[in-house]
Design a protein around this motif. Sequence first.
Motif, PDB file in Angstrom:
ATOM      1  N   UNK A 140      11.006 -29.547 -19.357  1.00  0.00           N
ATOM      2  CA  UNK A 140      10.962 -28.502 -18.333  1.00  0.00           C
ATOM      3  C   UNK A 140      12.352 -27.941 -18.057  1.00  0.00           C
ATOM      4  N   UNK A 141      13.344 -28.828 -17.982  1.00  0.00           N
ATOM      5  CA  UNK A 141      14.717 -28.390 -17.710  1.00  0.00           C
ATOM      6  C   UNK A 141      15.246 -27.532 -18.855  1.00  0.00           C
ATOM      7  N   UNK A 142      14.987 -27.942 -20.087  1.00  0.00           N
ATOM      8  CA  UNK A 142      15.468 -27.187 -21.246  1.00  0.00           C
ATOM      9  C   UNK A 142      14.803 -25.803 -21.319  1.00  0.00           C
ATOM     10  N   UNK A 143      13.526 -25.749 -21.000  1.00  0.00           N
ATOM     11  CA  UNK A 143      12.820 -24.470 -21.022  1.00  0.00           C
ATOM     12  C   UNK A 143      13.326 -23.536 -19.930  1.00  0.00           C
ATOM     13  N   UNK A 144      13.649 -24.095 -18.771  1.00  0.00           N
ATOM     14  CA  UNK A 144      14.159 -23.279 -17.669  1.00  0.00           C
ATOM     15  C   UNK A 144      15.524 -22.695 -18.019  1.00  0.00           C
ATOM     16  N   UNK A 145      16.397 -23.529 -18.537  1.00  0.00           N
ATOM     17  CA  UNK A 145      17.725 -23.044 -18.932  1.00  0.00           C
ATOM     18  C   UNK A 145      17.609 -22.030 -20.072  1.00  0.00           C
ATOM     19  N   UNK A 146      16.700 -22.278 -20.988  1.00  0.00           N
ATOM     20  CA  UNK A 146      16.498 -21.359 -22.102  1.00  0.00           C
ATOM     21  C   UNK A 146      16.076 -19.981 -21.598  1.00  0.00           C
ATOM     22  N   UNK A 147      15.311 -19.948 -20.509  1.00  0.00           N
ATOM     23  CA  UNK A 147      14.856 -18.676 -19.943  1.00  0.00           C
ATOM     24  C   UNK A 147      16.016 -17.845 -19.396  1.00  0.00           C
ATOM     25  N   UNK A 148      17.121 -18.490 -19.072  1.00  0.00           N
ATOM     26  CA  UNK A 148      18.299 -17.771 -18.569  1.00  0.00           C
ATOM     27  C   UNK A 148      19.126 -17.186 -19.708  1.00  0.00           C
ATOM     28  N   UNK A 149      18.854 -17.624 -20.936  1.00  0.00           N
ATOM     29  CA  UNK A 149      19.544 -17.113 -22.117  1.00  0.00           C
ATOM     30  C   UNK A 149      21.066 -17.114 -21.902  1.00  0.00           C
ATOM     31  N   UNK A 150      21.606 -18.274 -21.647  1.00  0.00           N
ATOM     32  CA  UNK A 150      23.019 -18.399 -21.279  1.00  0.00           C
ATOM     33  C   UNK A 150      23.959 -18.267 -22.461  1.00  0.00           C
ATOM     34  N   UNK A 151      25.125 -17.725 -22.186  1.00  0.00           N
ATOM     35  CA  UNK A 151      26.217 -17.642 -23.159  1.00  0.00           C
ATOM     36  C   UNK A 151      27.479 -18.241 -22.545  1.00  0.00           C
ATOM     37  N   UNK A 152      28.020 -19.308 -23.118  1.00  0.00           N
ATOM     38  CA  UNK A 152      27.515 -19.997 -24.309  1.00  0.00           C
ATOM     39  C   UNK A 152      26.223 -20.763 -24.009  1.00  0.00           C
ATOM     40  N   UNK A 153      25.441 -21.040 -25.032  1.00  0.00           N
ATOM     41  CA  UNK A 153      24.195 -21.793 -24.817  1.00  0.00           C
ATOM     42  C   UNK A 153      24.497 -23.233 -24.431  1.00  0.00           C
ATOM     43  N   UNK A 154      23.524 -23.900 -23.825  1.00  0.00           N
ATOM     44  CA  UNK A 154      23.755 -25.301 -23.430  1.00  0.00           C
ATOM     45  C   UNK A 154      23.846 -26.215 -24.648  1.00  0.00           C
ATOM     46  N   UNK A 155      24.602 -27.272 -24.497  1.00  0.00           N
ATOM     47  CA  UNK A 155      24.638 -28.320 -25.513  1.00  0.00           C
ATOM     48  C   UNK A 155      23.558 -29.332 -25.153  1.00  0.00           C
ATOM     49  N   UNK A 156      22.605 -29.515 -26.042  1.00  0.00           N
ATOM     50  CA  UNK A 156      21.506 -30.452 -25.791  1.00  0.00           C
ATOM     51  C   UNK A 156      21.785 -31.752 -26.530  1.00  0.00           C
ATOM     52  N   UNK A 157      21.758 -32.846 -25.813  1.00  0.00           N
ATOM     53  CA  UNK A 157      21.982 -34.171 -26.398  1.00  0.00           C
ATOM     54  C   UNK A 157      20.701 -34.980 -26.246  1.00  0.00           C
ATOM     55  N   UNK A 158      19.991 -35.191 -27.335  1.00  0.00           N
ATOM     56  CA  UNK A 158      18.760 -35.987 -27.293  1.00  0.00           C
ATOM     57  C   UNK A 158      19.147 -37.461 -27.422  1.00  0.00           C
ATOM     58  N   UNK A 159      19.255 -38.091 -26.292  1.00  0.00           N
ATOM     59  CA  UNK A 159      19.803 -39.450 -26.228  1.00  0.00           C
ATOM     60  C   UNK A 159      18.947 -40.453 -26.996  1.00  0.00           C
ATOM     61  N   UNK A 160      17.635 -40.269 -26.978  1.00  0.00           N
ATOM     62  CA  UNK A 160      16.754 -41.278 -27.572  1.00  0.00           C
ATOM     63  C   UNK A 160      16.820 -41.321 -29.091  1.00  0.00           C
ATOM     64  N   UNK A 161      17.407 -40.314 -29.729  1.00  0.00           N
ATOM     65  CA  UNK A 161      17.485 -40.347 -31.195  1.00  0.00           C
ATOM     66  C   UNK A 161      18.910 -40.618 -31.675  1.00  0.00           C
ATOM     67  N   UNK A 162      19.775 -41.009 -30.764  1.00  0.00           N
ATOM     68  CA  UNK A 162      21.144 -41.371 -31.133  1.00  0.00           C
ATOM     69  C   UNK A 162      21.274 -42.888 -31.248  1.00  0.00           C
ATOM     70  N   UNK A 163      22.145 -43.329 -32.147  1.00  0.00           N
ATOM     71  CA  UNK A 163      22.394 -44.761 -32.304  1.00  0.00           C
ATOM     72  C   UNK A 163      22.993 -45.363 -31.035  1.00  0.00           C
ATOM     73  N   UNK A 164      23.778 -44.560 -30.328  1.00  0.00           N
ATOM     74  CA  UNK A 164      24.450 -45.056 -29.128  1.00  0.00           C
ATOM     75  C   UNK A 164      23.730 -44.642 -27.845  1.00  0.00           C
ATOM     76  N   UNK A 165      22.440 -44.292 -27.967  1.00  0.00           N
ATOM     77  CA  UNK A 165      21.682 -43.782 -26.829  1.00  0.00           C
ATOM     78  C   UNK A 165      21.648 -44.716 -25.634  1.00  0.00           C
ATOM     79  N   UNK A 166      21.441 -46.001 -25.885  1.00  0.00           N
ATOM     80  CA  UNK A 166      21.363 -46.956 -24.777  1.00  0.00           C
ATOM     81  C   UNK A 166      22.703 -47.093 -24.071  1.00  0.00           C
ATOM     82  N   UNK A 167      23.785 -47.041 -24.839  1.00  0.00           N
ATOM     83  CA  UNK A 167      25.124 -47.125 -24.264  1.00  0.00           C
ATOM     84  C   UNK A 167      25.401 -45.884 -23.408  1.00  0.00           C
TER      85      UNK A 167
END
Length: 222
Positions: A140-167
């Motif tokens: 929901x948050x990503x879709x809301x920010x996407x609707x604002x079409x920001x420049x520069x665009x947001x940096x999205x970090x998908x924590x659950x698919x990173x090796x260091x996600x838990x850290x």
Amino acid sequence: MSGKYPHSTQSNGFFTSIRRRRMLLFMILIFGCIFYFVPFELPPNLKDSALQGLSRANVAQLMKKKDVPEIYGLLHLITGDDEQQHVLSNDLQLDPTEPIPLAVYAAGDPTLDWAEERTSIDKNYPLIIFSKTYCPYSKRAKELIQAYDTQPPPKIVEVDIRDDGNVIKHILTRLTKHSTFPNIILRGKSIGGSDDLLKLHENNALTKLLEDSGIKPQSDGK
């Protein structure tokens, strides 16, 4: 009598010279004792295996940059090459619930100018969303920010698919006092999660907040 005064003058000059030498030696001894016998103790946040082998000059350089918040260390890591995931995940001695030196996030590179790095991150990645791919609130948050079409665009970090996600989760919880996802970082500070973002949007406050942070919304999000 005529020979007495020159002798006295020479004696006084001799003893004055001795006193000066003694004073100089005394000062050298004092500074020597301070340097060699007073232990050089690092601040707790600099006691880390990543700092082993650094010279005092390098440590002093790091201490001068302590005014850069630790969050920028994490942001430096996640905005860099994806290969940097191992920096946090491979350090078995790392305790993410305790302060971590910036040098750790820099993979032990003491030459990194953190003041410049902070400025660069604020300019190029002013809005960073720590998300989880399966989380509906993150979506929901990503879709809301996407609707604002920001420049520069947001940096999205998908924590659950990173090796260091838990850290990362533990570090974010400690640094931002926000333990759930998404965790939205605006110029180095957390503005909360999805509900907080939605509230800003509904109060027509999000556009101004983004603009004040150097972000140009191309839309009002509606």
